[in-house]
Design an enzyme around this catalytic site. Structure first.
Site, PDB file in Angstrom:
ATOM      1  N   LYS A  50     -12.743  -2.291  18.005  1.00 43.29           N
ATOM      2  CA  LYS A  50     -11.436  -2.801  18.436  1.00 43.29           C
ATOM      3  C   LYS A  50     -11.147  -2.457  19.899  1.00 43.29           C
ATOM      4  O   LYS A  50     -10.050  -2.722  20.386  1.00 43.29           O
ATOM      5  CB  LYS A  50     -10.330  -2.262  17.527  1.00 43.29           C
ATOM      6  CG  LYS A  50     -10.570  -2.583  16.042  1.00 43.29           C
ATOM      7  CD  LYS A  50      -9.359  -2.357  15.160  1.00 43.29           C
ATOM      8  CE  LYS A  50      -9.738  -2.497  13.688  1.00 43.29           C
ATOM      9  NZ  LYS A  50      -8.609  -2.655  12.789  1.00 43.29           N
ATOM     10  N   ASN A  94       0.844  -1.198   0.000  1.00 46.14           N
ATOM     11  CA  ASN A  94       0.000   0.000   0.000  1.00 46.14           C
ATOM     12  C   ASN A  94       0.879   1.247   0.000  1.00 46.14           C
ATOM     13  O   ASN A  94       2.110   1.141  -0.004  1.00 46.14           O
ATOM     14  CB  ASN A  94      -0.956  -0.033   1.190  1.00 46.14           C
ATOM     15  CG  ASN A  94      -0.191  -0.098   2.495  1.00 46.14           C
ATOM     16  OD1 ASN A  94       0.449   0.846   2.896  1.00 46.14           O
ATOM     17  ND2 ASN A  94      -0.232  -1.263   3.147  1.00 46.14           N
ATOM     18  N   LYS A 125     -14.416   1.870  14.410  1.00 47.65           N
ATOM     19  CA  LYS A 125     -13.202   1.080  14.704  1.00 47.65           C
ATOM     20  C   LYS A 125     -12.804   1.218  16.167  1.00 47.65           C
ATOM     21  O   LYS A 125     -12.338   0.264  16.786  1.00 47.65           O
ATOM     22  CB  LYS A 125     -12.039   1.517  13.797  1.00 47.65           C
ATOM     23  CG  LYS A 125     -12.181   1.007  12.379  1.00 47.65           C
ATOM     24  CD  LYS A 125     -11.100   1.517  11.442  1.00 47.65           C
ATOM     25  CE  LYS A 125     -11.537   1.270  10.007  1.00 47.65           C
ATOM     26  NZ  LYS A 125     -10.664   1.866   9.019  1.00 47.65           N
ATOM     27  N   ASP A 156      -4.871  -6.100   4.901  1.00 46.72           N
ATOM     28  CA  ASP A 156      -6.086  -6.782   5.384  1.00 46.72           C
ATOM     29  C   ASP A 156      -6.219  -8.163   4.753  1.00 46.72           C
ATOM     30  O   ASP A 156      -6.891  -9.033   5.287  1.00 46.72           O
ATOM     31  CB  ASP A 156      -7.324  -5.952   5.028  1.00 46.72           C
ATOM     32  CG  ASP A 156      -7.422  -4.707   5.899  1.00 46.72           C
ATOM     33  OD1 ASP A 156      -6.934  -4.760   7.034  1.00 46.72           O
ATOM     34  OD2 ASP A 156      -7.964  -3.691   5.422  1.00 46.72           O
ATOM     35  N   PHE A 206      -5.094   3.663  14.394  1.00 47.76           N
ATOM     36  CA  PHE A 206      -5.222   4.670  13.341  1.00 47.76           C
ATOM     37  C   PHE A 206      -6.320   4.232  12.380  1.00 47.76           C
ATOM     38  O   PHE A 206      -6.555   3.036  12.210  1.00 47.76           O
ATOM     39  CB  PHE A 206      -3.892   4.817  12.572  1.00 47.76           C
ATOM     40  CG  PHE A 206      -2.980   5.822  13.212  1.00 47.76           C
ATOM     41  CD1 PHE A 206      -2.334   5.538  14.401  1.00 47.76           C
ATOM     42  CD2 PHE A 206      -2.772   7.070  12.628  1.00 47.76           C
ATOM     43  CE1 PHE A 206      -1.507   6.459  15.010  1.00 47.76           C
ATOM     44  CE2 PHE A 206      -1.945   8.009  13.223  1.00 47.76           C
ATOM     45  CZ  PHE A 206      -1.310   7.704  14.407  1.00 47.76           C
TER      46      PHE A 206
HETATM   47  N1  CTP Z   1      -4.718  -3.071  11.754  1.00 48.72           N
HETATM   48  C1  CTP Z   1      -4.131  -4.192  12.319  1.00 48.72           C
HETATM   49  N2  CTP Z   1      -4.163  -5.381  11.667  1.00 48.72           N
HETATM   50  C2  CTP Z   1      -4.778  -5.492  10.473  1.00 48.72           C
HETATM   51  C3  CTP Z   1      -5.380  -4.364   9.886  1.00 48.72           C
HETATM   52  C4  CTP Z   1      -5.326  -3.178  10.554  1.00 48.72           C
HETATM   53  O1  CTP Z   1      -3.561  -4.088  13.407  1.00 48.72           O
HETATM   54  N3  CTP Z   1      -4.778  -6.657   9.862  1.00 48.72           N
HETATM   55  C5  CTP Z   1      -4.682  -1.816  12.511  1.00 48.72           C
HETATM   56  C6  CTP Z   1      -3.962  -0.670  11.830  1.00 48.72           C
HETATM   57  O2  CTP Z   1      -2.600  -0.618  12.232  1.00 48.72           O
HETATM   58  C7  CTP Z   1      -4.732   0.543  12.317  1.00 48.72           C
HETATM   59  C8  CTP Z   1      -6.134   0.043  12.524  1.00 48.72           C
HETATM   60  O3  CTP Z   1      -6.016  -1.376  12.641  1.00 48.72           O
HETATM   61  O4  CTP Z   1      -4.248   1.014  13.562  1.00 48.72           O
HETATM   62  C9  CTP Z   1      -7.121   0.373  11.485  1.00 48.72           C
HETATM   63  O5  CTP Z   1      -6.658  -0.065  10.239  1.00 48.72           O
HETATM   64  P1  CTP Z   1      -7.524   0.206   8.946  1.00 48.72           P
HETATM   65  O6  CTP Z   1      -6.850  -0.441   7.773  1.00 48.72           O
HETATM   66  O7  CTP Z   1      -7.885   1.657   8.858  1.00 48.72           O
HETATM   67  O8  CTP Z   1      -8.874  -0.542   9.328  1.00 48.72           O
HETATM   68  P2  CTP Z   1      -9.373  -1.972   9.145  1.00 48.72           P
HETATM   69  O9  CTP Z   1      -9.781  -2.489  10.458  1.00 48.72           O
HETATM   70  O10 CTP Z   1      -8.383  -2.776   8.380  1.00 48.72           O
HETATM   71  O11 CTP Z   1     -10.684  -1.722   8.274  1.00 48.72           O
HETATM   72  P3  CTP Z   1     -10.856  -1.189   6.755  1.00 48.72           P
HETATM   73  O12 CTP Z   1      -9.571  -1.550   6.021  1.00 48.72           O
HETATM   74  O13 CTP Z   1     -12.033  -1.930   6.280  1.00 48.72           O
HETATM   75  O14 CTP Z   1     -11.076   0.289   6.831  1.00 48.72           O
END
Ligand code: CTP
Length: 389
Positions: A340, A208, A336, A278, A322
């Site tokens: 979380k 990303n 979130k 993800d 974040f």
């Molecule tokens: N995060 C994590 N582990 C993952 C995905 C995300 O620990 N597999 C953490 C990121 O470091 C961040 C937070 O979760 O602090 C939110 O990540 P984000 O990508 O914005 O959200 P997601 O929960 O992945 O949801 P979406 O991608 O659908 O917005």
């Protein structure tokens, strides 16, 4: 957190790294600071005063008795918003720790009530010598700031501690100590940063656009304010601050999961800034996938590290997440925060996010604060907010 019109008194003592103070002077001048320089006699053996006067457009002083000002040590001390001794030799630190004032720089330091920042640089044995270490401890106890030296090949040929740090870190320290002290000492903070990547085959991956700058700024700011900082990082576009307690490379979401889970219990604050994938490919091809017909990739979800760490949190541990969003920023971030079970979430609008300037919203269960600025300023503001949780 800029240096525009800040009055920086640069003290240059006689270490081989004195030439690096010229670059520091240039960086300070470009960032809008007003600079006056004091050189010790030994520094004048190594670099020329003209370097500093030409680069800073400010005055350069060296003598207590042959100066246009009859009392330069008092007037220079009163003028400064901050004094930076770069490089600082063992000798000038010993003099300041013992109240000796036998030249212009040491006399000015004794007369100074503004923050004083030391950038020690010397041979590893001189640095490790208990006399030097005791003097550093005395200076710190009296409220001075002392930047750790970097480690590497020294001018004397030794490979070890004592290297002059990158000037980017010196500038960050100056910005920090104009406003903050060691208010985070005793805290153990785990920060994740950067863009995770998931292999498809030996050549290709899914990743990303995160630069990792936000996480690095948070780690840098917390470490300068005295916290013990562990960084778990994936792909990042900048240098890792050398003064962190620990930095572990974790490229994929699985590597990051392992590292974070191992370290989590030993930290009182966890700030998950990394852009973790993800999804990852169901299978990683062992050989390069050759071009042919159209193909499709089967993707499976990765572990949500933040959610897991939050579930396993130890008593009193603060968990910060974040949320990088393009739509319904606050709403998505709040969802979130609750899903979380976080203490705080930082919402970023990806549409307005710039390379260095950014807008962030700090959302907790009790309040919502909007902040704007460069990433280093935002990092300090976030740490202030976390401190109040
Ligand atoms: N995060 C994590 N582990 C993952 C995905 C995300 O620990 N597999 C953490 C990121 O470091 C961040 C937070 O979760 O602090 C939110 O990540 P984000 O990508 O914005 O959200 P997601 O929960 O992945 O949801 P979406 O991608 O659908 O917005």
């Amino acid at each position: 957190m800029d240096l525009q019109d800040k009055k920086v008194l640069l003290g240059v003592s006689g270490g081989i790294a004195a030439y690096k103070a010229i670059e520091l002077a240039s960086m300070l001048y470009k960032s809008g600071a007003q600079i006056k320089t004091i050189m010790t006699d030994s520094a004048r053996e190594l670099v020329s005063a003209v370097n500093f006067s030409a680069i800073t457009h400010g005055t350069v002083h060296h003598s207590q008795f042959h100066d246009s000002d009859p009392i330069p040590h008092i007037n220079l001390a009163d003028w400064a918003d901050i004094v930076v001794i770069a490089p600082a030799t063992a000798n000038i630190m010993a003099k300041a720790a013992n109240g000796i004032a036998d030249d212009l720089l040491s006399s000015t330091l004794l007369a100074c009530t503004s923050p004083i920042l030391w950038i020690p640089a010397m041979n590893v044995h001189m640095y490790d010598n208990l006399a030097t270490q005791d003097n550093i401890a005395i200076l710190r106890k009296r409220g001075h700031f002392v930047l750790k030296p970097a480690t590497g090949l020294l001018a004397c040929g030794y490979d070890g501690k004592g290297k002059y740090p990158p000037n980017q870190e010196v500038i960050a320290a100056i910005k920090t100590y104009l406003h903050y002290g060691y208010d985070l000492s005793g805290k153990k903070i785990l920060v994740t940063a950067g863009a995770c990547s998931e292999d498809i085959d030996p050549m290709r991956c899914i990743t990303n656009k995160s630069s990792g700058m936000t996480g690095l700024s948070i780690a840098r700011a917390a470490s300068l304010r005295g916290a013990e900082v562990s960084l778990v990082y994936a792909d990042i576009k900048d240098e890792i601050p050398y003064h962190l307690s620990m930095a572990i490379l974790a490229k994929s979401s699985a590597d990051m999961h392992k590292a974070v889970v191992e370290l989590a219990t030993n930290h009182d604050t966890i700030i998950m800034c990394a852009a973790v994938s993800d999804y990852k490919p169901l299978e990683v091809a062992q050989s390069k996938i050759k071009k042919g017909n159209d193909i499709s990739l089967d993707l499976i979800q990765t572990v949500d590290i933040l959610k897991e760490v939050s579930k396993r949190r130890t008593s009193g541990q603060k968990i910060i997440g974040f949320a990088a969003e393009t739509d319904q920023i606050e709403e998505n971030a709040r969802e979130k925060l609750s899903r979380k079970q976080l203490d705080l979430i930082v919402a970023n609008d990806l549409v307005v996010a710039g390379k260095d300037h950014s807008e962030q919203i700090f959302i907790s269960n009790t309040d919502t604060i909007k902040e704007k600025g460069d990433k280093f300023t935002l990092a300090h503001k976030l740490l202030d907010r976390i401190n109040k949780l």
